[in-house]
Design an enzyme around this catalytic site. Structure first.
Site, PDB file in Angstrom:
ATOM      1  CG  ASP A 130      66.979  38.821  30.950  1.00  0.00           C
ATOM      2  OD1 ASP A 130      68.222  38.782  30.859  1.00  0.00           O
ATOM      3  OD2 ASP A 130      66.352  38.142  31.784  1.00  0.00           O
ATOM      4  CG  HIS A 131      70.676  40.342  32.872  1.00  0.00           C
ATOM      5  ND1 HIS A 131      69.559  39.553  32.895  1.00  0.00           N
ATOM      6  CD2 HIS A 131      71.210  40.277  34.122  1.00  0.00           C
ATOM      7  CE1 HIS A 131      69.428  39.010  34.100  1.00  0.00           C
ATOM      8  NE2 HIS A 131      70.410  39.448  34.862  1.00  0.00           N
ATOM      9  CG  ASP A 195      69.276  35.459  36.969  1.00  0.00           C
ATOM     10  OD1 ASP A 195      69.788  36.457  36.437  1.00  0.00           O
ATOM     11  OD2 ASP A 195      68.496  35.525  37.936  1.00  0.00           O
ATOM     12  NE  ARG A 497      69.893  39.406  44.918  1.00  0.00           N
ATOM     13  CZ  ARG A 497      70.199  38.369  44.153  1.00  0.00           C
ATOM     14  NH1 ARG A 497      70.856  38.552  43.031  1.00  0.00           N
ATOM     15  NH2 ARG A 497      69.824  37.152  44.498  1.00  0.00           N
ATOM     16  CB  SER A 692      74.129  37.887  41.228  1.00  0.00           C
ATOM     17  OG  SER A 692      74.246  37.383  39.927  1.00  0.00           O
ATOM     18  NE  ARG A 694      76.659  39.895  38.949  1.00  0.00           N
ATOM     19  CZ  ARG A 694      76.181  40.874  39.706  1.00  0.00           C
ATOM     20  NH1 ARG A 694      76.994  41.625  40.412  1.00  0.00           N
ATOM     21  NH2 ARG A 694      74.881  41.089  39.765  1.00  0.00           N
TER      22      ARG A 694
END
Length: 802
Positions: A130-131, A195, A497, A692, A694
């Site tokens: 999806d990213h 995520d 965000r 995030s 991340r």
């Protein structure tokens, strides 16, 4: 324990709690057919019996009522009888039920899993593409281009999934969190996802927690996963929603109260009569669906929205108790068997009467007004009625350039229906949006259903562009053309965000987050000064009119249209599957293990950068165009801290190289230090690593020679990610010591030979003038995490234990 023993244990607990819990007979005491966790995993069954037993063990030990959060978390303990449990203090060893990864983070997670040498994942796991789909023209064209541009990465993820037993959702499937809500979340499940918005699943009574890829590897490897025992913040809801106020306004209000770090280390648990009103009669549902402005249901999709954006207050996750709306949603998404089983275990899926929270916030839904938060931070809350005046006072652009609805936060059938109801009112009076308008369906199922039911066409007719079923502009995957970089402008979104440059890489874009219906209204009006509750529009015939409050069905009357089949199930026998990573690839790179600790203190580390103010994971490891390198550690490390503000000169990506005296980019100076055999340290402010999940923001500094990050406070996920990669995340015992650090200092970390839980380390700060300061540095490492540091990383430690 036998069924009889379980029964007597349950009866004993009921008596201990003074009858607070109603005695019930559940499937734990009767032979029942197994219920699959999802239709894609018929051999993996829901185990409410084990959850029930563990809850009883812990309740008996603690001798007190439990919150819902505690029930589900403690119900997944590896050792419920022996685990030390103290909110906010002890580390819990947990056994989550499943793992979910989006494609940007799945690359590094799968590369780490491959490095572990294990043959197959130990729990049900999925990858969701999806990213990597950039929004440019429209859904069909953008998806086609993404498949071409990312073919190497998609092939790697598909073959790695097939090889190691991971389900693969192809590009175009939709946003990971919507797919989880539709297929994998259910009351009482514990899911971890790579995520930060994984908590979306709390809308179905799940404990869904965002983590870095290394944490996911632990769970995929069958190793107990560690989490600091969360505090529990209770949000008591009273009253009922009405008119323009939506579930999104609940979390926008909570964000304004708690701020971006107020939920750190806690689970936010919604409760109270405002939640109970969700279980309503059929007449009430019909009353809403026939267009009444008295919209008083907190629907399943709305609860997911609230939980999703709980990530913006730093919360570990958020959750709602099991109720009638969840049951209806499960039934509508083909999971009636799960709903029936959850009914039998309902007492394990709601809080105990009399349970206590560490903090309680009360929100009267009857008094709650529509909100809009921003710019530049999601906790700057304003009532919509006031935003125009606030914007004028602060010099924020009043013209709304673009309105964007969708994202993992607000892309449900209900969201799209409510937005379409407003668009239809404008069209009926000859109006279209004054602002550009984009629409992102949450999943292929949502896209197909709103296309069938006419919502998509209404949204197109009003001026909207329907984008691919993907994250798109929400995460910076937006090839925006209408403004130049540096041009001051305003956008409004239904996202979660809105950090500087988050959506379009333009630091001058003032991004605001609000509900889809408010975004739609402001896009139609074209200005922040429009208050849809009181202000009028002018139709094509010159007549003034007010928009009626939005309405929309929670779920489609004709069932969901599943759309195209986008799921790839892993084969039973994967011995013939090959996973190739070219050594010359610019997108993928096999990992080399990080070096072990050499047993010595860290001496004379130069300060790479002293960061000024907010430093999110977007500042540390930018997204947008850098997403293409998420599977190539060396290439993506070229974005290390390029968005952080250097306190020395108030510039971004411009720091002084202490070896040469020249100024250069942050990653360039870091590489020069590494090539010269120098490790280095970063100094930062409050809530460092906000945003995030991340883990690249932790991998990159480690890869380029960093060893220590010293800040006033950390965001939870980032602190854990740093520990996993063998870094030392430390906090100033005295926050004022931040001001003692100079950009040209050298810092030594002493006491590492006796590194132990709860014992601070010392920092010796040597200044350029020959003077020095000695400061105390706190940490949150436990014994296992200290072993990660000694081994060089958690992955190295995992290999040592095999």
């Amino acid at each position: 324990l036998s069924p009889q023993s379980l029964y007597h244990t349950h009866l004993s607990d009921t008596l201990v709690l003074g009858g607070a819990r109603r005695l019930h007979v559940s499937a734990a005491f009767n032979a029942k057919a197994k219920v699959a966790m999802s239709r894609f995993e018929p051999s993996s069954s829901i185990n409410y019996e084990e959850l029930h037993e563990k809850i009883n063990i812990v309740r008996k030990r603690l001798n007190r009522p439990l919150t819902l959060s505690e029930k589900i978390v403690y119900g997944h303990l590896d050792d419920p009888a022996g685990q030390e449990i103290a909110r906010g203090r002890t580390y819990l060893r947990l056994r989550p039920d499943r793992v979910a990864m989006q494609d940007a983070t799945a690359q590094m997670a799968m590369l780490q899993f491959i490095s572990s040498g294990l043959p197959r994942v130990a729990v049900p796991t999925t990858i969701h593409c999806d990213h990597l789909i950039e929004a440019q023209i429209g859904g069909v064209e953008d998806l086609k281009r993404a498949k071409e541009v990312n073919q190497e990465v998609y092939n790697f993820l598909a073959t790695a999934g097939a090889k190691y037993g991971v389900g693969f959702w192809k590009p175009g499937s939709g946003i990971i969190h919507q797919i989880i809500l539709e297929n994998y979340a259910y009351p009482g499940v514990m899911l971890i996802g790579t995520d930060s918005h994984t908590p979306n699943g709390g809308g179905l009574g799940s404990v869904c927690i965002g983590v870095g890829g290394a944490d996911a590897v632990d769970v995929m490897a069958g190793i107990p996963w560690e989490l600091k025992c969360p505090n529990v913040i209770g949000v008591k809801l009273t009253g009922r929603l009405s008119g323009w106020t939506s579930p999104k306004d609940v979390i926008l209000k909570v964000a304004g109260i708690l701020t971006v770090k107020g939920g750190t280390g806690a689970i936010v648990e919604y409760h109270g009569p405002g939640v109970d009103s969700v279980s309503c009669t059929g007449e009430a549902i019909i009353f809403c669906l026939h267009g009444s402005c008295d919209f008083f249901l907190l629907l399943a999709s709305g609860m997911a929205t609230i939980c999703n954006m709980g990530a913006e207050i730093g919360a570990t996750t958020s959750i709602f108790p099991y109720n009638h709306r969840m049951k209806t949603y499960l039934n509508k998404t083909g999971r009636a068997d799960i709903a029936a089983l959850a009914d039998e275990y309902k007492e394990d899926l709601v809080p105990d009467p009399g349970c206590e929270y560490d903090q309680v916030i009360e929100i009267n839904l009857s008094e709650l007004k529509p909100h809009i938060n921003g710019p530049f931070t999601p906790d700057l809350a304003h009532p919509v009625s006031e935003i125009g005046a606030v914007a004028e006072k602060n010099g924020w652009p009043l013209e709304v350039k673009v309105g964007l609805i969708g994202s993992c936060t607000n892309s449900s059938y209900e969201d799209m229906g409510r937005a379409a109801s407003l668009a239809k009112q404008a069209l009926d009076r000859g109006l279209k949006c004054k602002a550009a308008f984009t629409v992102t369906p949450g999943s292929e199922q949502i896209r197909a259903t709103i296309e069938r039911d006419g919502f998509s066409q209404i949204l197109r007719d009003v001026g909207g562009v329907v984008l691919a079923n993907a994250c798109g502009p929400c995460i910076g995957q937006w090839d925006r053309k209408d403004v130049k970089k540096g041009e001051k402008n305003t956008i409004v979104t239904s996202y979660n965000r809105n950090f500087t440059s988050r959506n379009d890489a333009n630091p001058a874009t003032h991004a605001f987050v609000t509900s889809p219906e408010i975004v739609t209204a402001l896009a139609i009006a074209g200005t922040l000064k429009f208050n849809p509750e009181t202000d009028y529009l002018v139709g094509a015939n010159g007549e003034r009119f007010k928009l009626e409050p939005p309405n929309g069905d929670e779920l489609p009357a004709r069932e969901f249209d599943p759309g195209q089949d986008t799921y790839q199930h892993p084969p039973a026998d994967s011995t013939s599957v090959r996973v190739d990573v070219s050594p010359t690839s610019t997108r993928l790179q096999l990992l080399e293990p990080f070096d072990k600790w050499n047993g010595k203190d860290l001496e004379d580390l130069p300060v790479l950068i002293k960061v000024k103010g907010k430093c999110t994971t977007d500042h540390i490891s930018a997204a947008g165009p850098w997403l293409k390198f998420r599977g190539h550690l060396d290439n993506i490390s070229n974005n290390l801290l390029i968005g952080a503000v250097n306190v020395d000169n108030n510039a971004v990506n411009k720091i002084k190289n202490q070896l040469t005296g020249e100024y250069g980019g942050v990653p360039d100076v870091a590489r020069h230090y590494k090539a010269s055999g120098l490790s280095w340290v970063v100094v930062g402010d409050d809530n460092y690593g906000e945003g995030s999940s991340r883990e690249h923001a932790a991998l990159e500094p480690r890869h380029l020679g960093g060893r220590v990050i010293i800040v006033k406070s950390f965001a939870r996920i980032h602190e854990t990610n740093l520990k996993k990669q063998g870094m030392l995340p430390l906090t100033f015992a005295d926050p004022a010591d931040y001001d003692r650090i100079r950009p040209d200092d050298k810092i030594s970390i002493t006491g590492l030979a006796n590194f132990s839980p709860g014992k601070p380390l010392k920092g010796v700060v040597k200044h350029g003038d020959g003077s020095q300061d000695i400061i105390t540095l706190n940490h949150t490492f436990n014994d296992n995490q200290i072993e990660w540091f000694h081994a060089g990383s958690a992955l190295n430690r995992m290999k040592e234990l095999q």
